[in-house]
Write a protein that holds these residues in place. Structure first.
Motif, PDB file in Angstrom:
ATOM      1  N   ALA A  93       0.704  -1.518   0.330  1.00  0.00           N
ATOM      2  CA  ALA A  93      -0.344  -0.205   0.271  1.00  0.00           C
ATOM      3  C   ALA A  93       0.911   1.369   0.029  1.00  0.00           C
ATOM      4  O   ALA A  93       0.727   2.403  -0.953  1.00  0.00           O
ATOM      5  N   SER A  94       1.277   1.449   0.321  1.00  0.00           N
ATOM      6  CA  SER A  94       2.585   2.268   0.707  1.00  0.00           C
ATOM      7  C   SER A  94       3.405   2.958  -0.313  1.00  0.00           C
ATOM      8  O   SER A  94       3.811   3.766  -1.283  1.00  0.00           O
ATOM      9  N   THR A  95       3.966   1.727  -0.763  1.00  0.00           N
ATOM     10  CA  THR A  95       4.631   2.215  -2.403  1.00  0.00           C
ATOM     11  C   THR A  95       4.268   2.401  -3.633  1.00  0.00           C
ATOM     12  O   THR A  95       4.201   2.709  -4.470  1.00  0.00           O
ATOM     13  N   ILE A  96       2.674   1.622  -3.419  1.00  0.00           N
ATOM     14  CA  ILE A  96       1.425   2.619  -4.502  1.00  0.00           C
ATOM     15  C   ILE A  96       1.071   3.105  -4.483  1.00  0.00           C
ATOM     16  O   ILE A  96       0.805   3.796  -5.592  1.00  0.00           O
ATOM     17  N   GLY A  97       0.880   4.050  -3.362  1.00  0.00           N
ATOM     18  CA  GLY A  97       0.866   5.178  -2.946  1.00  0.00           C
ATOM     19  C   GLY A  97       1.689   6.348  -3.061  1.00  0.00           C
ATOM     20  O   GLY A  97       1.625   7.463  -3.472  1.00  0.00           O
ATOM     21  N   ALA A  98       3.179   5.784  -2.837  1.00  0.00           N
ATOM     22  CA  ALA A  98       4.204   6.733  -3.090  1.00  0.00           C
ATOM     23  C   ALA A  98       4.442   7.089  -4.655  1.00  0.00           C
ATOM     24  O   ALA A  98       4.086   7.974  -5.073  1.00  0.00           O
ATOM     25  N   THR A  99       4.369   5.515  -5.397  1.00  0.00           N
ATOM     26  CA  THR A  99       3.213   6.040  -7.209  1.00  0.00           C
ATOM     27  C   THR A  99       3.102   6.982  -7.481  1.00  0.00           C
ATOM     28  O   THR A  99       3.789   7.239  -7.961  1.00  0.00           O
ATOM     29  N   LEU A 100       2.078   6.780  -6.674  1.00  0.00           N
ATOM     30  CA  LEU A 100       0.855   7.837  -7.067  1.00  0.00           C
ATOM     31  C   LEU A 100       1.521   8.768  -7.256  1.00  0.00           C
ATOM     32  O   LEU A 100       0.911   9.922  -8.182  1.00  0.00           O
ATOM     33  N   ALA A 101       2.115   9.141  -6.122  1.00  0.00           N
ATOM     34  CA  ALA A 101       2.555  10.481  -5.061  1.00  0.00           C
ATOM     35  C   ALA A 101       3.669  10.977  -6.935  1.00  0.00           C
ATOM     36  O   ALA A 101       3.799  11.863  -7.067  1.00  0.00           O
ATOM     37  N   PHE A 102       4.772  10.190  -6.855  1.00  0.00           N
ATOM     38  CA  PHE A 102       5.659  10.659  -7.992  1.00  0.00           C
ATOM     39  C   PHE A 102       5.107  10.490  -9.210  1.00  0.00           C
ATOM     40  O   PHE A 102       5.793  11.921 -10.227  1.00  0.00           O
ATOM     41  N   LEU A 103       4.187   9.423  -9.337  1.00  0.00           N
ATOM     42  CA  LEU A 103       3.457  10.113 -10.752  1.00  0.00           C
ATOM     43  C   LEU A 103       2.908  11.298 -10.900  1.00  0.00           C
ATOM     44  O   LEU A 103       2.351  11.698 -12.037  1.00  0.00           O
ATOM     45  N   ALA A 104       1.677  11.865 -10.134  1.00  0.00           N
ATOM     46  CA  ALA A 104       1.337  12.649  -9.959  1.00  0.00           C
ATOM     47  C   ALA A 104       2.319  14.237 -10.235  1.00  0.00           C
ATOM     48  O   ALA A 104       2.091  15.532 -10.969  1.00  0.00           O
ATOM     49  N   PRO A 146      11.464  12.968   5.074  1.00  0.00           N
ATOM     50  CA  PRO A 146      10.208  12.319   4.787  1.00  0.00           C
ATOM     51  C   PRO A 146      10.025  11.522   3.400  1.00  0.00           C
ATOM     52  O   PRO A 146      10.140  12.487   2.522  1.00  0.00           O
ATOM     53  N   PHE A 147       9.339  10.719   3.676  1.00  0.00           N
ATOM     54  CA  PHE A 147       9.017   9.918   2.727  1.00  0.00           C
ATOM     55  C   PHE A 147       8.175  10.405   1.198  1.00  0.00           C
ATOM     56  O   PHE A 147       8.770  10.567   0.039  1.00  0.00           O
ATOM     57  N   PHE A 148       7.279  11.310   1.821  1.00  0.00           N
ATOM     58  CA  PHE A 148       6.286  12.017   0.660  1.00  0.00           C
ATOM     59  C   PHE A 148       7.389  13.308   0.239  1.00  0.00           C
ATOM     60  O   PHE A 148       7.009  13.463  -1.208  1.00  0.00           O
ATOM     61  N   MET A 149       8.341  13.700   0.452  1.00  0.00           N
ATOM     62  CA  MET A 149       9.362  15.066  -0.198  1.00  0.00           C
ATOM     63  C   MET A 149      10.072  14.059  -1.019  1.00  0.00           C
ATOM     64  O   MET A 149      10.334  14.571  -2.122  1.00  0.00           O
ATOM     65  N   ILE A 150      10.050  13.094  -0.538  1.00  0.00           N
ATOM     66  CA  ILE A 150      10.935  12.320  -1.872  1.00  0.00           C
ATOM     67  C   ILE A 150       9.827  11.825  -2.823  1.00  0.00           C
ATOM     68  O   ILE A 150      10.967  11.459  -4.335  1.00  0.00           O
ATOM     69  N   ASN A 151       8.831  11.250  -2.776  1.00  0.00           N
ATOM     70  CA  ASN A 151       7.973  11.127  -4.028  1.00  0.00           C
ATOM     71  C   ASN A 151       8.280  11.646  -4.714  1.00  0.00           C
ATOM     72  O   ASN A 151       8.368  11.678  -5.977  1.00  0.00           O
ATOM     73  N   LEU A 152       7.235  13.128  -4.257  1.00  0.00           N
ATOM     74  CA  LEU A 152       7.823  14.601  -4.592  1.00  0.00           C
ATOM     75  C   LEU A 152       8.674  14.755  -6.097  1.00  0.00           C
ATOM     76  O   LEU A 152       8.483  15.026  -6.879  1.00  0.00           O
ATOM     77  N   ALA A 153       9.808  14.773  -4.936  1.00  0.00           N
ATOM     78  CA  ALA A 153      11.283  15.490  -5.322  1.00  0.00           C
ATOM     79  C   ALA A 153      11.332  14.055  -6.826  1.00  0.00           C
ATOM     80  O   ALA A 153      12.152  14.597  -7.947  1.00  0.00           O
ATOM     81  N   MET A 154      11.317  12.876  -6.746  1.00  0.00           N
ATOM     82  CA  MET A 154      11.520  12.067  -7.890  1.00  0.00           C
ATOM     83  C   MET A 154      10.909  11.970  -8.626  1.00  0.00           C
ATOM     84  O   MET A 154      10.819  11.679  -9.877  1.00  0.00           O
ATOM     85  N   GLY A 155       9.919  12.508  -8.737  1.00  0.00           N
ATOM     86  CA  GLY A 155       9.127  13.014  -9.786  1.00  0.00           C
ATOM     87  C   GLY A 155       9.537  13.769 -10.691  1.00  0.00           C
ATOM     88  O   GLY A 155       8.833  14.116 -12.050  1.00  0.00           O
ATOM     89  N   LEU A 156      10.711  14.634 -10.352  1.00  0.00           N
ATOM     90  CA  LEU A 156      10.490  15.593 -11.179  1.00  0.00           C
ATOM     91  C   LEU A 156      11.731  15.417 -11.616  1.00  0.00           C
ATOM     92  O   LEU A 156      12.399  16.475 -12.800  1.00  0.00           O
ATOM     93  N   THR A 157      12.548  13.884 -11.708  1.00  0.00           N
ATOM     94  CA  THR A 157      13.800  13.043 -12.618  1.00  0.00           C
ATOM     95  C   THR A 157      12.945  12.130 -13.108  1.00  0.00           C
ATOM     96  O   THR A 157      11.965  11.979 -13.175  1.00  0.00           O
ATOM     97  N   PRO A 158      14.575  12.287 -13.978  1.00  0.00           N
ATOM     98  CA  PRO A 158      14.247  10.939 -15.673  1.00  0.00           C
ATOM     99  C   PRO A 158      13.447   9.303 -14.886  1.00  0.00           C
ATOM    100  O   PRO A 158      14.207   8.855 -15.591  1.00  0.00           O
ATOM    101  N   ILE A 159      14.198   9.290 -13.646  1.00  0.00           N
ATOM    102  CA  ILE A 159      14.022   8.011 -13.403  1.00  0.00           C
ATOM    103  C   ILE A 159      12.866   7.439 -13.256  1.00  0.00           C
ATOM    104  O   ILE A 159      12.043   7.731 -13.449  1.00  0.00           O
ATOM    105  N   LYS A 160      13.365   6.056 -14.082  1.00  0.00           N
ATOM    106  CA  LYS A 160      12.189   4.856 -14.505  1.00  0.00           C
ATOM    107  C   LYS A 160      10.906   4.937 -13.684  1.00  0.00           C
ATOM    108  O   LYS A 160      11.127   4.468 -12.044  1.00  0.00           O
TER     109      LYS A 160
END
Length: 716
Positions: A93-104, A146-160
């Motif tokens: 659940a945490s990984t799916i939620g983090a990935t959704l935040a990343f994609l958003a 904070p994991f939510f900051m990592i999710n959002l920051a990584m969304g701005l990078t080209p990581i797959k």
């Protein structure tokens, strides 16, 4: 913002607003969880599937929207589902939620961030592409971030996305186990701080260092593998051996000697390399002679009724050699020997990572060194065109041997070298035909630049043939003919001499590259990392042999980084900075550029504004009879930050220096506008283009009120 992004942003904002307006953050508290634990466990026992679905859905929603409460929900997982099932559910659940935040974050903001900060983010993007999984794994293991900051920051990078998902799930597993296990003992927990003791935080920090340490160990293992078949000397003759005495090699040797390192420089041909002997220096010397002839032909423009010149091509070429001889002492054996460099004139061959075999007129010797810098340069690219081998063709290397002016010169290539020599020989009196397979010459520049240069060429008698692909060279009745394909038809072009100017290829043969297994890039240059290292960490490469730029000044630029890294790498290494690379093509009009032009910005999807000033309106240009060209500046929308500059006109390369300095040190157009420029000079064009930007961003509302104020003042 696109409608789809706006809709998603509004939905997310609405859900976040609903969460706080309903005071749900207080429901997700430790005290409330302990109070409701019995009821929740009872519901789970009676409705196991729905409880699991509700819990997982809530967890995904909280993490996907980056809401507070994930820690409490993790404790609840342990308290309600136990250690095994709680860990399993929370992990997914945490990984799916983090990935959704990343994609958003990626969907909503990645393009905007790239358009605003594209060039500044390049280094970060390159690092993430190369080592993103390691960085993410480290961040996931250290709960200080904070994991939510990592999710959002990584969304701005080209990581797959798939990399983000599996690394996140693996990296968060340790923390998930700690919190879920604590949840199984919920009754004993008085505060969240009790879960993460200093000792546990220290353990996580050590765990977080592990992937970085593992990466370093992997590098060491790879190095040992590279060096496995070689025996390292116990002592070394040199700190540095430099192969090639062109721009890059000379700078490397100079820097090493300046810091008192023992350095040997090996050159098999001529000191100074291509730039001094067959490139920059001779071409600019000949361009100067040709330009003087062009001015004499324009005598009436300057109020001179008649002017003539007795011109001898052989003497002009002799002057070129005199210029080379005058500059040569700057790069001579004597000068570098005096600086403390051991200079050997001979052929070098790398025979081990620490040894170079040198063949001279007196014999063969082997020198050892802790590090080696390869600055072997490049050679003219000769394409496999049928029949070319039967033609006594010219290149930028041997054209300087000419002493008789070709009556009909065919130039293959519309790049910088081809264009410079096309115009030069036309001005010297050759009938020049330039053939380019692309839709226009100077393809790397914006279309209006190509159009302006081509128009000048044609006005001076050059026949420019674009979209012509050379197919075969033939000789008929003693006449040389090129067969070229143009829009499906075969075209015949007769000539006396052909100059092949289709670029340059790196010199990667003849000095041990293949035998050593030194890796090549897809561009057939020596493959280097950001520190100029080859796959042998103590062997570096700079200049044309390494790329990606083939300019004298970038070779010198790379040489600084390579030499400092080679000599002081154990303490500190520096990544080569390519943020601000200028260049110039010395045609007439001259073309100079730094940073992005419009076609590059569009290709990279980087937002920009354009400010253009026509040099035809500049007082000094008018007085000099050179009222043509323009200065074009690309800036960040709404700001004076410079993204790139293109200058076309007289002394464009000199004028560009101000913008190179500005971009290097973050100076915007406002400060250029506020700087006094001497009148009348061509440099005023730089101030005027800044003025164009300022006028385009004038505060119209404020100016309107100022107009009313001054009108009122006239009445009182």
């Amino acid at each position: 913002m696109k409608p789809s992004r706006l809709i998603l942003l509004l939905i997310m904002a609405g859900l976040i607003g609903l969460f706080f307006s309903c005071d749900l953050q207080h429901e997700l508290s430790l005290d409330n969880l302990k109070l409701q634990q019995a009821a929740i466990v009872d519901y789970r026992q009676n409705n196991p599937l729905s409880a699991l679905a509700l819990y997982a859905g809530l967890y995904i929603a909280v993490t996907g929207l980056s809401l507070p409460g994930a820690t409490i929900l993790t404790l609840a997982g342990g308290a309600v589902f136990g250690l095994l099932w709680g860990t399993l559910i929370v992990s997914f659940a945490s990984t799916i939620g983090a990935t959704l935040a990343f994609l958003a974050a990626r969907f909503l903001f990645r393009d905007w961030v790239k358009s605003r900060f594209g060039t500044r983010l390049q280094a970060i993007d390159d690092g993430v592409r190369r080592d993103g999984a390691v960085y993410l794994f480290t961040l996931r293991l250290v709960p200080l971030f904070p994991f939510f900051m990592i999710n959002l920051a990584m969304g701005l990078t080209p990581i797959k996305t798939r990399t983000f998902y599996w690394v996140s799930q693996l990296g968060m597993l340790a923390g998930t186990l700690v919190y879920v296990n604590a949840g199984t003992q919920l009754a004993k927990i008085d505060s969240l701080s009790a879960i993460l003791s200093p000792a546990l935080l220290g353990s996580f920090a050590l765990l977080g260092v592990f992937p970085l340490a593992a990466k370093k160990m992997l590098e060491v293992i790879q190095q040992r593998k590279v060096y496995a078949r070689w025996t390292k000397p116990a002592r070394f003759d040199n700190n540095l051996i430099v192969i090639g005495a062109g721009a890059g090699g000379l700078v490397s040797a100079y820097i090493a000697a300046a810091v008192k390192a023992k350095v040997t420089l090996i050159e098999k041909h001529k000191m100074g390399g291509d730039c001094l002997n067959t490139g920059c220096v001779p071409s600019k010397a000949l361009i100067r002679s040709a330009k003087l002839l062009s001015h004499i032909k324009r005598a009436k423009e300057f109020g001179i009724a008649k002017a003539e010149a007795e011109f001898d091509f052989a003497e002009a070429m002799a002057r070129v050699q005199r210029v080379i001889e005058t500059i040569a002492p700057h790069d001579s054996v004597e000068r570098y020997t005096a600086l403390g460099v051991e200079v050997i004139e001979g052929s070098a061959k790398i025979v081990s990572p620490w040894a170079v075999e040198v063949t001279t007129e007196t014999g063969v010797q082997t020198l050892t060194s802790r590090a080696i810098v390869i600055a072997a340069g490049a050679s003219p690219l000769v394409p496999p065109i049928a029949g070319l081998e039967n033609i006594d063709y010219l290149t930028s290397d041997n054209v300087w041997n000419l002493r008789e002016l070709p009556k009909r010169l065919l130039v293959l290539g519309g790049g910088p070298i081809g264009c410079e020599l096309t115009q030069t020989f036309a001005r010297l009196g050759s009938q020049v035909t330039q053939v380019e397979m692309a839709p226009r010459i100077m393809l790397r520049e914006d279309p209006e630049v190509s159009d302006m240069v081509q128009a000048r060429f044609q006005a001076e008698g050059v026949e420019v043939k674009v979209r012509h692909t050379a197919k075969e060279f033939i000789v008929e009745n003693g006449e040389h003919i090129l067969l070229a394909e143009h829009v499906g038809q075969m075209v015949r072009i007769a000539f006396d001499k052909v100059l092949v100017a289709l670029g340059r290829s790196a010199n990667v043969q003849g000095y041990g590259v293949e035998e050593m297994g030194i890796a090549l890039s897809p561009r057939r240059t020596l493959d280097t990392n950001p520190f100029q290292q080859t796959n042998y960490p103590n062997i570096y490469a700079v200049g044309d042999v390494a790329g990606p730029y083939q300019f004298t000044h970038t070779a010198a630029h790379q040489a600084w980084y390579a030499t400092v890294n080679a000599l002081f790498g154990p303490f500190k290494k520096f990544r080569t900075d390519y943020a601000v690379i200028p260049w110039s093509t010395f045609t007439d009009p001259e073309v100079a550029r730094v940073g992005l032009n419009e076609q590059e910005a569009q290709a990279q999807n980087i937002a920009y504004e354009v400010s253009t000033y026509g040099i035809d309106d500049l007082d000094r240009a008018i007085a000099d009879g050179e009222a043509h060209g323009f200065v074009k500046v690309l800036t960040v929308p709404g700001k004076d930050k410079i993204l790139g500059v293109t200058i076309v006109g007289e002394h464009a390369g000199d004028l560009l220096a101000e913008f190179v300095l500005a971009m290097k040190h973050g100076i915007g157009l406002n400060k250029i506008l506020g700087t006094i420029h001497i009148y009348p000079t061509l440099a005023e064009a730089n101030k005027h283009v800044a003025g164009v930007w300022k006028r385009n961003h004038a505060p119209q509302g404020l100016l309107k009120w100022l107009g009313r104020y001054h009108a009122w003042r006239r009445k009182v």
